[in-house]
Write a protein that holds these residues in place. Structure first.
Motif, PDB file in Angstrom:
ATOM      1  N   ILE A 184       0.864  -1.186   0.000  1.00 40.71           N
ATOM      2  CA  ILE A 184       0.000   0.000   0.000  1.00 40.71           C
ATOM      3  C   ILE A 184       0.895   1.230   0.000  1.00 40.71           C
ATOM      4  CG2 ILE A 184      -1.803   1.235   1.258  1.00 40.71           C
ATOM      5  CD1 ILE A 184      -2.542  -1.510   2.542  1.00 40.71           C
ATOM      6  N   ARG A 185       0.729   2.114  -1.003  1.00 38.29           N
ATOM      7  CA  ARG A 185       1.599   3.294  -1.196  1.00 38.29           C
ATOM      8  C   ARG A 185       3.073   2.869  -1.276  1.00 38.29           C
ATOM      9  NH1 ARG A 185      -1.906   4.821   2.996  1.00 38.29           N
ATOM     10  NH2 ARG A 185      -3.595   6.176   2.301  1.00 38.29           N
ATOM     11  N   THR A 186       3.326   1.877  -2.091  1.00 39.18           N
ATOM     12  CA  THR A 186       4.653   1.248  -2.163  1.00 39.18           C
ATOM     13  C   THR A 186       5.768   2.237  -2.453  1.00 39.18           C
ATOM     14  OG1 THR A 186       3.631  -0.795  -2.935  1.00 39.18           O
ATOM     15  CG2 THR A 186       5.988  -0.550  -3.307  1.00 39.18           C
ATOM     16  N   ALA A 187       5.601   3.055  -3.482  1.00 38.58           N
ATOM     17  CA  ALA A 187       6.701   3.939  -3.903  1.00 38.58           C
ATOM     18  C   ALA A 187       7.111   4.893  -2.794  1.00 38.58           C
ATOM     19  CB  ALA A 187       6.281   4.722  -5.149  1.00 38.58           C
ATOM     20  N   LYS A 188       6.123   5.481  -2.122  1.00 30.94           N
ATOM     21  CA  LYS A 188       6.424   6.432  -1.051  1.00 30.94           C
ATOM     22  C   LYS A 188       7.154   5.751   0.108  1.00 30.94           C
ATOM     23  CE  LYS A 188       3.225   9.413  -0.121  1.00 30.94           C
ATOM     24  NZ  LYS A 188       1.988  10.056   0.393  1.00 30.94           N
ATOM     25  N   LYS A 189       6.706   4.545   0.476  1.00 28.37           N
ATOM     26  CA  LYS A 189       7.324   3.842   1.599  1.00 28.37           C
ATOM     27  C   LYS A 189       8.752   3.385   1.253  1.00 28.37           C
ATOM     28  CE  LYS A 189       3.021   2.325   3.754  1.00 28.37           C
ATOM     29  NZ  LYS A 189       2.132   1.191   4.089  1.00 28.37           N
ATOM     30  N   ARG A 190       8.938   2.897   0.041  1.00 30.03           N
ATOM     31  CA  ARG A 190      10.275   2.445  -0.351  1.00 30.03           C
ATOM     32  C   ARG A 190      11.259   3.606  -0.397  1.00 30.03           C
ATOM     33  NH1 ARG A 190      10.877  -2.784   0.793  1.00 30.03           N
ATOM     34  NH2 ARG A 190       9.236  -4.058  -0.142  1.00 30.03           N
ATOM     35  N   LEU A 191      10.807   4.748  -0.873  1.00 31.35           N
ATOM     36  CA  LEU A 191      11.673   5.933  -0.908  1.00 31.35           C
ATOM     37  C   LEU A 191      12.047   6.362   0.503  1.00 31.35           C
ATOM     38  CD1 LEU A 191      13.037   8.225  -2.448  1.00 31.35           C
ATOM     39  CD2 LEU A 191      10.850   9.473  -2.384  1.00 31.35           C
ATOM     40  N   PHE A 192      11.072   6.359   1.399  1.00 29.10           N
ATOM     41  CA  PHE A 192      11.348   6.739   2.788  1.00 29.10           C
ATOM     42  C   PHE A 192      12.361   5.778   3.414  1.00 29.10           C
ATOM     43  CE2 PHE A 192      10.542   6.305   7.337  1.00 29.10           C
ATOM     44  CZ  PHE A 192      10.622   7.626   7.751  1.00 29.10           C
ATOM     45  N   LEU A 193      12.162   4.472   3.217  1.00 27.44           N
ATOM     46  CA  LEU A 193      13.077   3.492   3.804  1.00 27.44           C
ATOM     47  C   LEU A 193      14.493   3.633   3.250  1.00 27.44           C
ATOM     48  CD1 LEU A 193      10.935   0.223   4.020  1.00 27.44           C
ATOM     49  CD2 LEU A 193      11.709   1.666   5.904  1.00 27.44           C
ATOM     50  N   ALA A 194      14.602   3.981   1.966  1.00 29.93           N
ATOM     51  CA  ALA A 194      15.932   4.143   1.361  1.00 29.93           C
ATOM     52  C   ALA A 194      16.722   5.249   2.062  1.00 29.93           C
ATOM     53  CB  ALA A 194      15.789   4.453  -0.127  1.00 29.93           C
ATOM     54  N   VAL A 195      16.015   6.280   2.534  1.00 25.99           N
ATOM     55  CA  VAL A 195      16.668   7.390   3.241  1.00 25.99           C
ATOM     56  C   VAL A 195      16.809   7.090   4.734  1.00 25.99           C
ATOM     57  CG1 VAL A 195      16.459   9.832   3.833  1.00 25.99           C
ATOM     58  CG2 VAL A 195      15.799   9.043   1.543  1.00 25.99           C
ATOM     59  N   TRP A 196      15.792   6.470   5.300  1.00 23.38           N
ATOM     60  CA  TRP A 196      15.689   6.309   6.752  1.00 23.38           C
ATOM     61  C   TRP A 196      16.528   5.153   7.287  1.00 23.38           C
ATOM     62  CZ3 TRP A 196      14.630   9.715  10.065  1.00 23.38           C
ATOM     63  CH2 TRP A 196      14.108   9.442  11.330  1.00 23.38           C
ATOM     64  N   ALA A 197      16.565   4.043   6.543  1.00 23.94           N
ATOM     65  CA  ALA A 197      17.255   2.847   7.037  1.00 23.94           C
ATOM     66  C   ALA A 197      18.735   3.098   7.351  1.00 23.94           C
ATOM     67  CB  ALA A 197      17.099   1.698   6.040  1.00 23.94           C
ATOM     68  N   PRO A 198      19.493   3.818   6.505  1.00 24.53           N
ATOM     69  CA  PRO A 198      20.906   4.069   6.860  1.00 24.53           C
ATOM     70  C   PRO A 198      21.071   4.825   8.173  1.00 24.53           C
ATOM     71  CG  PRO A 198      20.532   4.510   4.533  1.00 24.53           C
ATOM     72  CD  PRO A 198      19.187   4.298   5.146  1.00 24.53           C
ATOM     73  N   LEU A 199      20.167   5.764   8.463  1.00 15.34           N
ATOM     74  CA  LEU A 199      20.247   6.490   9.736  1.00 15.34           C
ATOM     75  C   LEU A 199      19.976   5.546  10.903  1.00 15.34           C
ATOM     76  CD1 LEU A 199      20.454   9.084  11.417  1.00 15.34           C
ATOM     77  CD2 LEU A 199      17.993   9.414  11.028  1.00 15.34           C
ATOM     78  N   LEU A 200      18.963   4.683  10.767  1.00 14.92           N
ATOM     79  CA  LEU A 200      18.652   3.731  11.832  1.00 14.92           C
ATOM     80  C   LEU A 200      19.836   2.794  12.068  1.00 14.92           C
ATOM     81  CD1 LEU A 200      14.950   2.788  10.965  1.00 14.92           C
ATOM     82  CD2 LEU A 200      15.791   4.562  12.521  1.00 14.92           C
ATOM     83  N   ARG A 201      20.490   2.408  10.998  1.00 17.95           N
ATOM     84  CA  ARG A 201      21.653   1.530  11.152  1.00 17.95           C
ATOM     85  C   ARG A 201      22.793   2.255  11.861  1.00 17.95           C
ATOM     86  NH1 ARG A 201      24.525  -2.090   6.353  1.00 17.95           N
ATOM     87  NH2 ARG A 201      25.832  -3.337   7.763  1.00 17.95           N
ATOM     88  N   ARG A 202      23.008   3.512  11.499  1.00 18.70           N
ATOM     89  CA  ARG A 202      24.087   4.282  12.132  1.00 18.70           C
ATOM     90  C   ARG A 202      23.824   4.477  13.619  1.00 18.70           C
ATOM     91  NH1 ARG A 202      25.083   9.575  13.158  1.00 18.70           N
ATOM     92  NH2 ARG A 202      23.301  10.376  12.004  1.00 18.70           N
ATOM     93  N   LEU A 203      22.553   4.628  13.992  1.00 18.46           N
ATOM     94  CA  LEU A 203      22.197   4.801  15.396  1.00 18.46           C
ATOM     95  C   LEU A 203      22.160   3.482  16.164  1.00 18.46           C
ATOM     96  CD1 LEU A 203      19.313   7.428  15.023  1.00 18.46           C
ATOM     97  CD2 LEU A 203      21.629   7.831  15.873  1.00 18.46           C
ATOM     98  N   ARG A 204      22.425   2.379  15.475  1.00 17.89           N
ATOM     99  CA  ARG A 204      22.427   1.040  16.076  1.00 17.89           C
ATOM    100  C   ARG A 204      21.090   0.729  16.741  1.00 17.89           C
ATOM    101  NH1 ARG A 204      27.323   0.066  19.799  1.00 17.89           N
ATOM    102  NH2 ARG A 204      26.669  -2.092  19.443  1.00 17.89           N
TER     103      ARG A 204
END
Length: 408
Positions: free
Chosen positions: A164-184
């Motif tokens: 549901i709203r795939t493109a918007k969610k995938r774009l957000f995760l592409a930006v957000w996931a690296p930050l979450l990983r950096r914050l452990r």
């Protein structure tokens, strides 16, 4: 020789004493700040509200939790009476701050409270919620320091949710996931199924699996009585594409036997609800469908107890409180295979339909409708008894107590 000893001024000694008291207090109490888009007295948010209530109700004595939530129910324009901007103490272990994000005074009050003592854990419920994003950004910018971050995606990384709203969610995760990983960041999964979904999107994730988010029923299910007449079906949940009411309606329309189907829940998506209403308008004569509005949390179990089966072809549940509530009420479940409870549903006399197409569900419903009144009543009694036996055997520590060990 006389050794001279330097002494601190009295003020320094007093300050040192205060620091020692604070240090002792911190050692005794593991401090958690949690965020969630909606909480009690709201009910439209469904299962996550009930999860958080149970977590707060069962906290060990050495935890101190502040839950930050919106000051109104999901999609409601009006705040809860008398709660907006307040820090409401639930007991000596937990408090809830009801925030209006548009009110600067609320933010000042909240920041003062949050920064009053060190925070051991930030517990974020949801990936997309404004509350989640802001709280993690505040930590990333070092405006607030925390010992660890635990994210509970609440089913948002399931294939059905991401469709549901795939493109918007995938774009957000592409930006957000690296930050979450950096914050452990660490992750909480409510089941092994959700753990796989998290790892599919975040292969680097450290995942804690804990699904202890529902109470053991205090009382047995109401006695089931045989009744003549059509099969009585119910749907309880948010009316949104994720819960898949449209397929449930198509399934009921495709049956060959008389049935009654009652629907409870908030229409979350107006376009989707319009689609459902068009299906209802075209129902065949042997089926009666009624929309009966929203259900308060206290009315959910008594409502389920009046029906022969809960029809729930959900596209995905990370936990599925509503399934357990149905079983606790003695109401068997007809469901898709997109929940952690397929085995339990089958064991308690329900039906798991694979795949949960309208045609497949229609055949399952016709089988239930062919049962005698006595067989339906027996199935309801079996569901209640077997669920209670299962719940007694499946106990885990409080989620936040578990997190205290996992996030070290």
């Amino acid at each position: 020789m006389v050794k001279l000893t330097r002494t601190r001024p009295p003020d320094d000694a007093a300050a040192s004493s205060k620091r020692a008291v604070r240090s002792a207090d911190t050692a005794r109490n593991y401090r958690v700040v949690a965020t969630a888009g909606v909480f009690e007295p709201g009910f439209r948010g469904g299962g996550p509200i009930r999860s958080l209530r149970f977590i707060l109700d069962t906290l060990p004595g050495d935890l101190d939790v502040t839950l930050i939530t919106r000051d109104r129910d999901l999609h409601s324009p009006a705040p809860y009476p008398g709660l907006s901007g307040r820090l409401l103490r639930r007991d000596d272990r937990s408090a809830v701050f009801y925030l209006d994000p548009r009110a600067p005074r609320h933010w000042v009050r909240l920041i003062r409270h949050v920064r009053s003592r060190p925070i051991d854990l930030l517990y974020v419920n949801s990936i997309w919620s404004l509350f989640s994003v802001l709280s993690i950004l505040v930590v990333a910018l070092r405006l607030v320091r925390v010992g660890a971050i635990l994210v509970a995606p609440r089913g948002e990384l399931s294939p059905g949710a991401l469709a549901i709203r795939t493109a918007k969610k995938r774009l957000f995760l592409a930006v957000w996931a690296p930050l979450l990983r950096r914050l452990r960041v660490r992750w909480q999964a409510c089941s092994g199924l959700e753990e796989k979904q998290i790892r599919a999107n975040m292969p680097w994730a450290q995942v804690m699996v804990n699904g202890n988010e529902s109470p053991i029923p205090e009382h047995p299910a109401p006695p089931a009585r045989a009744h003549d007449g059509p099969l009585r079906l119910v749907f309880v949940g948010r009316i949104s594409p994720m819960k898949n009411l449209s397929t449930a309606l198509e399934a009921v329309a495709g049956t060959t036997r008389p049935m009654e189907f009652d629907i409870f829940g908030p229409p979350e998506d107006p376009h989707y609800w319009s689609r459902c209403q068009r299906i209802i308008a075209a129902m065949p004569g042997h089926v009666r469908v009624r929309y009966l509005g929203e259900l308060a949390a206290a009315d959910v179990l008594p409502t389920f107890s009046r029906y022969d089966a809960f029809l729930f072809p959900t596209l995905g549940e990370n936990f599925g409180h509503v399934i357990l509530e149905s079983l606790a009420s003695g109401c068997p479940v007809v469901c898709s295979d997109n929940t952690p409870f397929s085995e339990l549903i089958a064991d308690t006399g329900g039906l798991v339909v694979r795949p949960a197409t309208a045609a497949g569900l229609s055949r399952a419903l016709d089988l239930l409708a062919a049962r005698s009144p006595e067989e339906r009543a027996e199935a309801k009694g079996t569901a209640g008894r077997r669920y209670r036996h299962w719940r007694q055997r499946h106990r885990e520590p409080n989620v936040l107590a578990h997190a205290r060990q996992f996030c070290r």
